[in-house]
Scaffold this active site. Structure first.
Site, mmCIF file in Angstrom:
data_model
loop_
_atom_site.group_PDB
_atom_site.id
_atom_site.type_symbol
_atom_site.label_atom_id
_atom_site.label_comp_id
_atom_site.label_asym_id
_atom_site.label_seq_id
_atom_site.Cartn_x
_atom_site.Cartn_y
_atom_site.Cartn_z
ATOM 1 N N ASP A 1 0.728 -1.022 -0.089
ATOM 2 C CA ASP A 1 0.192 0.050 0.072
ATOM 3 C C ASP A 1 0.949 1.384 -0.014
ATOM 4 O OD1 ASP A 1 -2.025 1.760 0.483
ATOM 5 O OD2 ASP A 1 -2.767 0.696 1.907
ATOM 6 N N GLU B 1 -2.475 1.209 -4.788
ATOM 7 C CA GLU B 1 -2.089 2.732 -5.120
ATOM 8 C C GLU B 1 -3.110 3.445 -5.681
ATOM 9 O OE1 GLU B 1 -2.609 0.545 -7.715
ATOM 10 O OE2 GLU B 1 -2.415 2.337 -8.407
ATOM 11 N N ASP C 1 -10.672 3.828 -1.675
ATOM 12 C CA ASP C 1 -11.230 2.842 -0.643
ATOM 13 C C ASP C 1 -12.626 2.742 -0.907
ATOM 14 O OD1 ASP C 1 -8.564 2.695 0.376
ATOM 15 O OD2 ASP C 1 -9.115 2.889 2.150
ATOM 16 N N GLY D 1 -5.307 3.639 -8.057
ATOM 17 C CA GLY D 1 -5.215 3.689 -9.390
ATOM 18 C C GLY D 1 -4.408 4.857 -9.732
HETATM 19 C C1 GLA Z 1 -5.795 2.157 2.749
HETATM 20 C C2 GLA Z 1 -6.372 0.637 1.713
HETATM 21 C C3 GLA Z 1 -7.096 0.045 2.441
HETATM 22 C C4 GLA Z 1 -6.570 -0.571 3.658
HETATM 23 C C5 GLA Z 1 -5.893 0.623 4.489
HETATM 24 C C6 GLA Z 1 -5.078 -0.095 5.729
HETATM 25 O O1 GLA Z 1 -6.608 2.963 3.036
HETATM 26 O O2 GLA Z 1 -6.446 1.546 0.705
HETATM 27 O O3 GLA Z 1 -7.706 -0.982 1.482
HETATM 28 O O4 GLA Z 1 -5.257 -1.425 3.454
HETATM 29 O O5 GLA Z 1 -5.055 1.314 3.873
HETATM 30 O O6 GLA Z 1 -4.660 1.174 6.695
#
Ligand code: GLA
Length: 507
Positions: free
Chosen positions: A271, A308, A331, A310
């Site tokens: 991430d 990431e 998200d 997109g």
């Molecule tokens: C980001 C990701 C989520 C999750 C959180 C965890 O927001 O996009 O899917 O993994 O981090 O902190």
């Protein structure tokens, strides 16, 4: 991705969004002048599950009503600038020039700040208010990482984040693995049990990252998950800190990949988050390449999931860094607008999906309670038609009959897992959206989604599926009944926010 979304992710490392309520240290013995923001300010946040305490240090210089400076966190530093009028101030980061990310007032030598939905009080920093310096690491030169040969069809499994966020632990993962088997999820194809953020402890003297107290023995947990015929996934990121502010793999990529392999990890979600405090988007590819290579040099088959949101046209280079899937969106939330928003953002990436490398519109929210069953059927259908990874995000241990029937609809799963690996694109006609996906057997799957607020009549034509008018067989994948095409077409009523989904075989 829009700017506010980018901003949210880059700033998430200051104080994680999912943590409500900060325990704050404050003092009125500030060194900064009563009417000036000039000074070094510190605020402490919550104590993480690995024992570390979150902290922000803000170094500011006020000249007239102009303020400049820098902000420092575990996740790196960036410049800020803004204005002060009387006691009130507004500070902008490098991410969104149109919206201040911190506003507040200087009251009795304390910064009373609002940052997003959180408030905090900064005091004049003392010598003890230090954060480790984050050195800049040059990204490696680009070259192609060979395919790892995994994920010939979109990965399927379960991930802890949507339901548990920071509350995931060893016992939860074990009971979830048990439930994957007893519920029939494993036999329906859901194999990966993925631990998301907040498992991390601290690095030992050799730099090896340990799990925190919630995961006492990761190898034993992997053995347990494997004993159930399942695979175990884990989460990290290329920045110094993850989105929940736990240690990331920055500068420790090979070491972490070896640790995962030694534990028996089968899947890594990686991430971006605080890497955005250090690198611009032009570094996405080499930075992701680094971990792609590190995973492959362990010799263990590990699915590589890029997260990431997109950014940086990831679909064009994801396979070149050894990636098996990559996020195309921010998200997901358990809401119709969020789910449909994510799938719409996935549309331009359609040409780039295929065996071994998939576009990921984020995990499933089916069964989490804030959409109707019709909406969840649409969610499942659209993820299947777009060959998206199917990572359940609900409590597998206590599913309603409707949730079971949606997640374990084997006829719909077969569309997602079709070996041709094509991603459907939508055609709009008023409130109706038709998504057609060619299948390996020469037939097609098609879903008509009703975006309107009333039931609507939908007609599917064989010609629109690029199939001959004489249809050999057509089956409604939600009613599990064969249906008849008449004159090359089939018409049915679709409920509001619901879906009509067929599998059609040509003669
Ligand atoms: C980001 C990701 C989520 C999750 C959180 C965890 O927001 O996009 O899917 O993994 O981090 O902190």
């Amino acid at each position: 991705m829009n700017r506010s979304k980018r901003n949210r992710h880059a700033l998430a490392t200051l104080f994680p969004a999912q943590i409500a309520g900060l325990a704050l240290l404050c003092t009125s013995l500030g060194l900064a002048g009563a009417q000036s923001l000039t000074g070094r300010w510190a605020a402490s946040g919550r104590t993480l599950d690995n024992g570390e305490q979150e902290k922000v240090i803000l170094e500011l210089t006020q000249t007239g009503d102009q303020v400049t400076g820098s902000l420092h966190t575990f996740g790196g530093s960036f410049d800020v600038k803004g204005t002060a009028k009387g006691a009130h101030f507004e500070l902008f980061g490098p991410f969104n020039p149109n919206r201040p990310f911190i506003t507040g007032d200087l009251v009795n030598n304390e910064l009373h700040a609002t940052q997003g939905r959180r408030t905090w009080v900064g005091h004049a920093a003392t010598a003890a208010d230090e954060l480790p310096k984050v050195p800049y690491i040059e990204p490696p030169p680009l070259h192609k990482v060979p395919s790892n040969g995994l994920a010939k069809t979109p990965p399927m499994g379960w991930n802890s984040w949507n339901l548990f966020a920071g509350k995931v632990d060893d016992a939860t993962v074990r009971t979830m693995a048990d439930a994957m088997v007893s519920s029939g999820m494993r036999d329906a194809g859901y194999i990966y049990v993925n631990i998301d953020d907040t498992w991390q402890g601290v690095r030992d003297a050799q730099g090896v990252l340990q799990p925190n107290h919630k995961f006492p023995d990761m190898k034993a947990l992997a053995d347990y998950v494997h004993s159930k015929g399942l695979k175990l996934g884990i989460y990290s990121g290329p920045g110094p800190r993850t989105c929940a502010n736990y240690p990331g793999s920055y500068g420790h990529e090979e070491q972490d990949a070896k640790t995962y392999a030694a534990w028996g990890i089968d899947y890594l979600k990686y991430d971006w988050c605080s890497a955005g405090n250090i690198y611009k988007d032009d570094a996405l590819q080499p930075v992701y390449q680094k971990m792609g290579e590190a995973l492959q040099s362990t010799g263990r088959p590990i699915i590589y999931s890029l997260c990431e949101y997109g950014r940086g046209s990831v679909e064009k280079w994801g396979p070149d860094v050894g990636g098996n899937l990559w996020r195309t969106t921010g998200d997901i939330r358990d809401a119709w607008e969020s789910m449909m928003g994510n799938i719409e953002k996935q549309v331009p990436t359609a040409p780039y999906a295929g065996p071994g490398h998939w576009n990921d519109p984020d995990m499933l929210e089916i069964g989490n309670g804030h959409m109707t069953d019709d909406e969840y059927r649409t969610h499942m259908s659209l993820w299947a038609l777009t060959a998206s990874p199917l990572l359940a995000g609900n409590d597998i241990r206590s599913m309603s009959d409707a949730t079971r029937a949606i997640l374990m609809n084997k006829e719909v799963i077969a569309i997602d897992q079709d070996s041709l690996g094509k991603q459907a694109s939508p055609e709009k006609n008023g409130d109706l959206e038709t998504w057609a996906k060619p299948l390996a057997d020469g037939g097609a799957a098609v879903g008509v989604v009703n975006l309107g607020s009333a039931p609507a009549s939908a007609t599917i034509r064989a010609a629109d599926l690029h199939l001959p008018a004489t249809v050999k067989k057509a089956r409604d994948l939600w009613s599990h009944k064969d249906v008849q095409f008449t004159g090359g077409a089939y018409t049915a009523t679709v409920p509001s926010h619901g879906v009509l989904m067929l599998r059609v075989a040509a003669k």
